[in-house]
Design an enzyme around this catalytic site. Structure first.
Site, mmCIF file in Angstrom:
data_model
loop_
_atom_site.group_PDB
_atom_site.id
_atom_site.type_symbol
_atom_site.label_atom_id
_atom_site.label_comp_id
_atom_site.label_asym_id
_atom_site.label_seq_id
_atom_site.Cartn_x
_atom_site.Cartn_y
_atom_site.Cartn_z
ATOM 1 N N TYR A 16 0.761 -1.510 0.481
ATOM 2 C CA TYR A 16 -0.328 -0.020 0.053
ATOM 3 C C TYR A 16 0.788 1.191 0.143
ATOM 4 O O TYR A 16 0.644 1.869 0.788
ATOM 5 C CB TYR A 16 -1.296 0.143 1.003
ATOM 6 C CG TYR A 16 -2.445 -0.939 1.092
ATOM 7 C CD1 TYR A 16 -3.093 -0.825 0.274
ATOM 8 C CD2 TYR A 16 -1.982 -2.035 1.253
ATOM 9 C CE1 TYR A 16 -4.743 -1.502 -0.004
ATOM 10 C CE2 TYR A 16 -3.282 -3.394 1.691
ATOM 11 C CZ TYR A 16 -4.433 -2.810 0.292
ATOM 12 O OH TYR A 16 -5.052 -3.552 0.340
ATOM 13 N N TYR A 144 -14.849 -4.840 2.615
ATOM 14 C CA TYR A 144 -12.895 -5.077 2.421
ATOM 15 C C TYR A 144 -13.099 -7.107 3.154
ATOM 16 O O TYR A 144 -12.920 -6.489 4.393
ATOM 17 C CB TYR A 144 -12.434 -3.943 3.058
ATOM 18 C CG TYR A 144 -10.608 -4.277 2.677
ATOM 19 C CD1 TYR A 144 -9.784 -4.305 1.808
ATOM 20 C CD2 TYR A 144 -9.911 -4.857 4.077
ATOM 21 C CE1 TYR A 144 -8.574 -4.887 1.280
ATOM 22 C CE2 TYR A 144 -8.610 -5.993 3.532
ATOM 23 C CZ TYR A 144 -8.511 -5.991 2.780
ATOM 24 O OH TYR A 144 -6.858 -6.133 1.876
ATOM 25 N N ASP A 238 -17.078 -12.005 8.686
ATOM 26 C CA ASP A 238 -15.703 -11.660 8.586
ATOM 27 C C ASP A 238 -15.298 -11.107 9.798
ATOM 28 O O ASP A 238 -15.193 -10.076 9.822
ATOM 29 C CB ASP A 238 -14.829 -11.308 7.552
ATOM 30 C CG ASP A 238 -14.087 -10.782 7.302
ATOM 31 O OD1 ASP A 238 -13.543 -10.595 8.223
ATOM 32 O OD2 ASP A 238 -13.005 -10.041 6.128
ATOM 33 N N LYS A 267 -5.773 -11.464 12.274
ATOM 34 C CA LYS A 267 -4.955 -10.764 12.758
ATOM 35 C C LYS A 267 -5.027 -10.431 14.359
ATOM 36 O O LYS A 267 -4.051 -11.351 14.624
ATOM 37 C CB LYS A 267 -6.349 -9.386 12.868
ATOM 38 C CG LYS A 267 -6.192 -8.529 11.516
ATOM 39 C CD LYS A 267 -7.350 -7.398 11.352
ATOM 40 C CE LYS A 267 -6.517 -6.744 9.992
ATOM 41 N NZ LYS A 267 -7.097 -6.606 8.789
HETATM 42 C C1 LIG Z 1 -7.477 -7.114 7.840
HETATM 43 C C2 LIG Z 1 -8.852 -7.637 6.595
HETATM 44 C C3 LIG Z 1 -8.557 -8.833 5.845
HETATM 45 C C4 LIG Z 1 -7.416 -9.216 5.441
HETATM 46 O O1 LIG Z 1 -6.458 -10.145 5.720
HETATM 47 P P1 LIG Z 1 -5.094 -10.525 6.037
HETATM 48 O O2 LIG Z 1 -4.676 -11.302 6.882
HETATM 49 O O3 LIG Z 1 -4.611 -8.704 5.643
HETATM 50 O O4 LIG Z 1 -4.912 -11.216 4.335
HETATM 51 C C5 LIG Z 1 -10.107 -9.267 5.351
HETATM 52 N N1 LIG Z 1 -11.124 -8.789 5.951
HETATM 53 C C6 LIG Z 1 -11.421 -7.973 7.543
HETATM 54 C C7 LIG Z 1 -12.016 -7.148 7.866
HETATM 55 C C8 LIG Z 1 -9.718 -7.879 8.113
HETATM 56 O O5 LIG Z 1 -10.431 -5.996 8.422
#
Ligand SMILES: *Cc1c(COP(=O)(O)O)cnc(C)c1O
Length: 440
Positions: A16, A144, A238, A267
């Site tokens: 990025y 996202y 997600d 995360k």
């Molecule tokens: C960061 C994120 C992703 C992607 O995760 P990465 O480990 O960066 O591939 C997917 N969904 C959400 C909601 C996110 O915040």
């Protein structure tokens, strides 16, 4: 002697980042609690948990000890045909904490792969049952879900993915049901659900992170899930960003009355120490892959699937997250955020202040019709760095997503920067005050 940042600039390509115009990266050599310590000794307060991953502070001794023990015991073993204690222990503990319908854990490497796995589970769920025509996903227009191709396809068609648009599979976009827009979005959802090819609905529960910490209520999401379920549409929460206490409860889905069929995590999963992803699913989804026919298996996996060190880090982090002390920390941060929100909400220069648990987002009102708006993000970023605070504004939205160990005094430092940003917006600081590299 070139500095670390100069050596970096000679060989690295950062995510990025427009490498031609970006300033040199900040060289961090050590972490300690909520602080990142630079090569020259400057201490930066981490206001965003290092890209939303850190939960309990940097270089946490408990996680370090558990990771070190695991490294000296078993560093890796293939996960097809083999298993190991930390993978089993972590899955057992998570299933105890997750919504009751979650029955199976599938490991992968990061948030994007956790999403890819969920998408593939949905598509093959219908394929295995002789309904391959059910293959359309519903998603939020501003969502996202990651940077791999499937994840990009179910994410916002924003400028970042434009070079790939022709290759992204078609999805049905619906708007986010923010306050006041609920009925409109339910109508959009009903129209989409009338199409028999709809297979799944993927969403960031309660908070759309990358969209600018856009928030919506659990009640409307529960209603959306209920309507999806009436049409046999599988729902994927997600929780890559919202999981592990960010929004208040351990998982945002705990606030729902209708449960998702699948969940994605990454995360905070390892407390921000190691990359790992994880997808969970309800029993009927798993059952659709059981057969005497080998071809009905899920043919997906990664070399590092269920890496024992990452699992050990996740177990250590989970132990800290489940402790009463962590719950108290999150409540304290949420209360401090709420007080600050009271202070600035409705003030000139502020368009909206949003909060969900430990996440606080301030949307500034930069006025209309100037090139000022596009420069605002860089100006905010630089102000934060100059104030020795790590923030990553999303346009005119600046958010706090601190590690849970962040003290009230440290939170005050973050709020002070947010107040200075408001002054900057009110005074329409001229572009000539920006550092050289921010001029385009
Ligand atoms: C960061 C994120 C992703 C992607 O995760 P990465 O480990 O960066 O591939 C997917 N969904 C959400 C909601 C996110 O915040």
């Amino acid at each position: 002697m070139p500095t670390l940042a100069e050596r970096d600039h000679a060989v690295l390509w950062h995510p990025y980042t427009q490498m031609q115009t970006a300033p040199l990266p900040v060289p961090i050599v050590r972490g300690e609690g909520s602080w990142l310590i630079a090569e020259d000794g400057t201490r930066y307060l981490d206001g965003i948990s290092s890209w939303w991953v850190n939960l309990h502070g940097h270089a946490h001794p408990h996680i370090a000890r558990r990771v070190s023990e695991q490294l000296n015991t078993l560093e890796h073993v293939l996960f097809a045909g083999f298993t190991h204690p930390t993978a089993v222990e972590l899955a057992e503990q998570l299933l105890e904490l997750l919504p009751r319908n979650q029955a199976r854990v599938f490991y992968s490497d990061n948030g994007s792969t956790a999403v890819e796995v969920a998408l593939k589970m949905v598509l093959q769920f219908f394929h295995n049952q002789g309904q391959p025509e059910r293959r359309t996903f519903l998603c939020f227009r501003d969502s996202y879900h990651g940077d791999t191709f499937g994840a990009m396809a179910v994410s916002s068609r924003g400028a970042f993915t434009q070079p790939f648009w022709p290759l992204l599979f078609d999805v049905e976009f619906i708007d986010v049901p923010t306050v006041g827009r609920e009925a409109e979005v339910l109508a959009q959802l009903d129209a989409a659900l009338a199409r028999p090819e709809v297979a799944g609905f993927i969403f960031e529960p309660l908070v759309l992170g990358t969209a600018g910490m856009v928030m919506y209520a659990p009640e409307i999401l529960s209603e959306m899930l209920r309507r999806c379920h009436q049409h046999g549409v599988l729902c994927i929460a997600d929780e890559v960003m919202t999981g592990f206490g960010r929004t208040g409860p351990l998982f945002a889905s705990e606030l729902l009355t209708e449960q998702p069929d699948m969940m994605c995590f990454s995360k905070g999963l390892t407390g921000g120490t190691l990359a790992m992803g994880l997808t969970t699913c309800a029993a009927p989804i798993y059952a659709a892959f059981l057969s005497d026919d080998k071809m009905k298996a899920l043919f997906h996996g990664h070399s590092y699937t269920a890496n024992p060190i990452a699992c050990a880090a996740a177990l250590a982090s989970l132990e800290l997250t489940r402790a009463d002390e962590c719950t108290a920390q999150r409540q304290r941060i949420a209360a401090a955020h709420a007080a600050f929100r009271q202070e600035i909400d409705g003030e000139p220069g502020i368009r909206q202040v949003r909060q969900q648990g430990t996440i606080l987002a301030v949307e500034y009102d930069p006025g209309e019709g100037t090139s000022y708006f596009s420069r605002l993000r860089d100006t905010f970023y630089q102000l934060a760095i100059d104030s020795h605070v790590v923030l990553r504004p999303l346009g005119n939205v600046v958010y706090l997503l601190p590690p849970y160990c962040t003290t009230n005094e440290e939170l005050e430092l973050l709020y002070a920067v947010l107040r200075r940003m408001r002054e900057l917006v009110l005074n329409h600081v001229p572009a000539t005050n920006l550092p050289e590299y921010l001029h385009d």
